[in-house]
Every structure is written in C-alpha cells, then in structure tokens.
Design a protein around this motif. Sequence first.
Motif, mmCIF file in Angstrom:
data_model
loop_
_atom_site.group_PDB
_atom_site.id
_atom_site.type_symbol
_atom_site.label_atom_id
_atom_site.label_comp_id
_atom_site.label_asym_id
_atom_site.label_seq_id
_atom_site.Cartn_x
_atom_site.Cartn_y
_atom_site.Cartn_z
ATOM 1 N N THR A 77 0.820 -1.208 0.000
ATOM 2 C CA THR A 77 0.000 0.000 0.000
ATOM 3 C C THR A 77 0.856 1.261 0.000
ATOM 4 N N ALA A 78 2.031 1.194 0.631
ATOM 5 C CA ALA A 78 2.933 2.348 0.628
ATOM 6 C C ALA A 78 3.436 2.632 -0.782
ATOM 7 N N LEU A 79 3.767 1.586 -1.519
ATOM 8 C CA LEU A 79 4.238 1.783 -2.887
ATOM 9 C C LEU A 79 3.116 2.298 -3.775
ATOM 10 N N PHE A 80 1.924 1.696 -3.674
ATOM 11 C CA PHE A 80 0.790 2.206 -4.444
ATOM 12 C C PHE A 80 0.539 3.684 -4.130
ATOM 13 N N HIS A 81 0.571 4.036 -2.848
ATOM 14 C CA HIS A 81 0.295 5.411 -2.425
ATOM 15 C C HIS A 81 1.324 6.368 -3.004
ATOM 16 N N LEU A 82 2.607 5.977 -2.955
ATOM 17 C CA LEU A 82 3.659 6.813 -3.539
ATOM 18 C C LEU A 82 3.410 7.028 -5.028
ATOM 19 N N LEU A 83 3.100 5.966 -5.752
ATOM 20 C CA LEU A 83 2.877 6.081 -7.193
ATOM 21 C C LEU A 83 1.692 6.993 -7.487
ATOM 22 N N GLU A 84 0.635 6.887 -6.684
ATOM 23 C CA GLU A 84 -0.528 7.755 -6.877
ATOM 24 C C GLU A 84 -0.168 9.215 -6.614
ATOM 25 N N VAL A 132 1.709 10.403 -9.711
ATOM 26 C CA VAL A 132 0.790 10.627 -10.831
ATOM 27 C C VAL A 132 0.028 11.933 -10.636
ATOM 28 N N ASP A 133 -0.273 12.273 -9.384
ATOM 29 C CA ASP A 133 -0.999 13.512 -9.078
ATOM 30 C C ASP A 133 -0.092 14.738 -9.033
ATOM 31 N N THR A 175 5.870 4.008 -18.696
ATOM 32 C CA THR A 175 5.037 3.691 -19.864
ATOM 33 C C THR A 175 3.616 4.205 -19.701
ATOM 34 N N ASP A 176 3.052 3.986 -18.510
ATOM 35 C CA ASP A 176 1.643 4.325 -18.295
ATOM 36 C C ASP A 176 1.414 5.809 -18.016
ATOM 37 N N HIS A 177 2.395 6.462 -17.384
ATOM 38 C CA HIS A 177 2.156 7.841 -16.927
ATOM 39 C C HIS A 177 3.254 8.824 -17.322
#
Length: 224
Positions: free
Chosen positions: A150-157, A160-161, A191-193
């Motif tokens: 969840t920490a990695l997902f949160h960082l990536l979000e 992206v923001d 690639t995605d962002h």
Amino acid sequence: MTFETDLRPPRRHYEYVGRGAAIYRDSFATIRREADLSSVPAEAERLAVRMIHGSGQVDLTDDLLIDPRLVPRARAALEAGAPILCDATMVVRGVTRSRLPVDNDVLCLLEDPRVPDLADRWGTTRSAAAVSLWEPRLEGAVVAIGNAPTALFHLLEMLVDGAPRPAAIVGCPVGFIGAAESKQALADLATDHGIDIPFVTVRGRRGGSAMTSSALNAIAQEEE
C-alpha cells in the motif's frame, strides 16, 4: 570479579566460520559462483549480489528489474545529501550507517502522531498514510519501500498527481496481497504515466525489509 570478565564462549561442537569478515567474503564468493548475473546491468552487479545476500536466494536475478541508471543516480543523490525515506523501521535498522556518504538522514514516519488519523480517514494502512508525510522531503530523495504494498501504491498515486519526484525508488514490498501488483505498477510507471524515475524491484511476491536495506547498502557505497 565482574560478570563480563567471567564470560567464556561455549566449547566448539560444530565446524563453522566465526569471523564476520570471512563470512561476508565467503558469502559473496558463493553468490558469484552460484547466481546467474548475466542479465544484471554492469552498474548494478554489486546491488544484485547484496540483494541476493539479504534474501538467501540465488535465483533472485530471475525476477529482478533494475534500471541501469539506478545505482549512479541514487548514489549521486546520497553524495549530495539526499535523505532515504523508508516505509518500515526494519528497513531503517538494516541500513549500515557507516556506508552512507554524508551521514544522510534515514527516516520512517510511521510513528508520526498524524498517521493514525490520516489512515482512518483515508481508509488505508498507516504505512501508506505515512508516505504522504514524505512530500516536503521527497524531491531528489532515495525512496525505499520493503514492507507495505500500500505504501508503494500510495507513492505512485502521489507521483501521478504531481508530487515531487525522488531521485530513485527501491520498491520491494513483500506479501501475498498487492505486492506483485504494486511492483508491476512501479515497473509500468514510465510507460503508463510518463514518469521516468530509476528504480529496482523484484517481480512477484518476494521482497522484504532485509532485501531492501541490502539494496540501500549497495547503493550507498561501491565497496562490496
């Protein structure tokens, strides 16, 4: 007579290497003998060796994804005084401070008093909520996530923001729920962002604090 002067080692009942320096030397020699490092970028060979050493898994190279820019970019950031931002205290504890080039800050903000309320309001883990508190120091930092997907997902979000971009990401959370997916999201970030940050990760469920701090120790100093 004090207790300390009374101390004696037990009699040796087993044959084993006891000196720390010899253990390290023999361990790295064994890794280089048994692991296939042919797919590892030349700049990251010592990184891979230390990550194998931290996990005890010579087949780790099958799943390693290492940006060739990771080690030089992250080491340059540390030499310039950048902090290391960690998701878990275990990662912090695993960093060998004597290897750091300029006594860099190694931080985990899980114990910040704001974290429980943020996690509750946002419906996420404390590890993820603590990542938001990194933002004032995130620009040019070295990020190390070895425990919480969840920490990695949160960082990536956050990235992206539009959050400030770190110099490099060591993203190796471990586990059965979200670990593989978060690491794939890191691998696909450019690639995605269009967010191109040097990183190292390991595909699948493997990872952990020991592996992550081993990577940091390799980044901090070239000497194996």
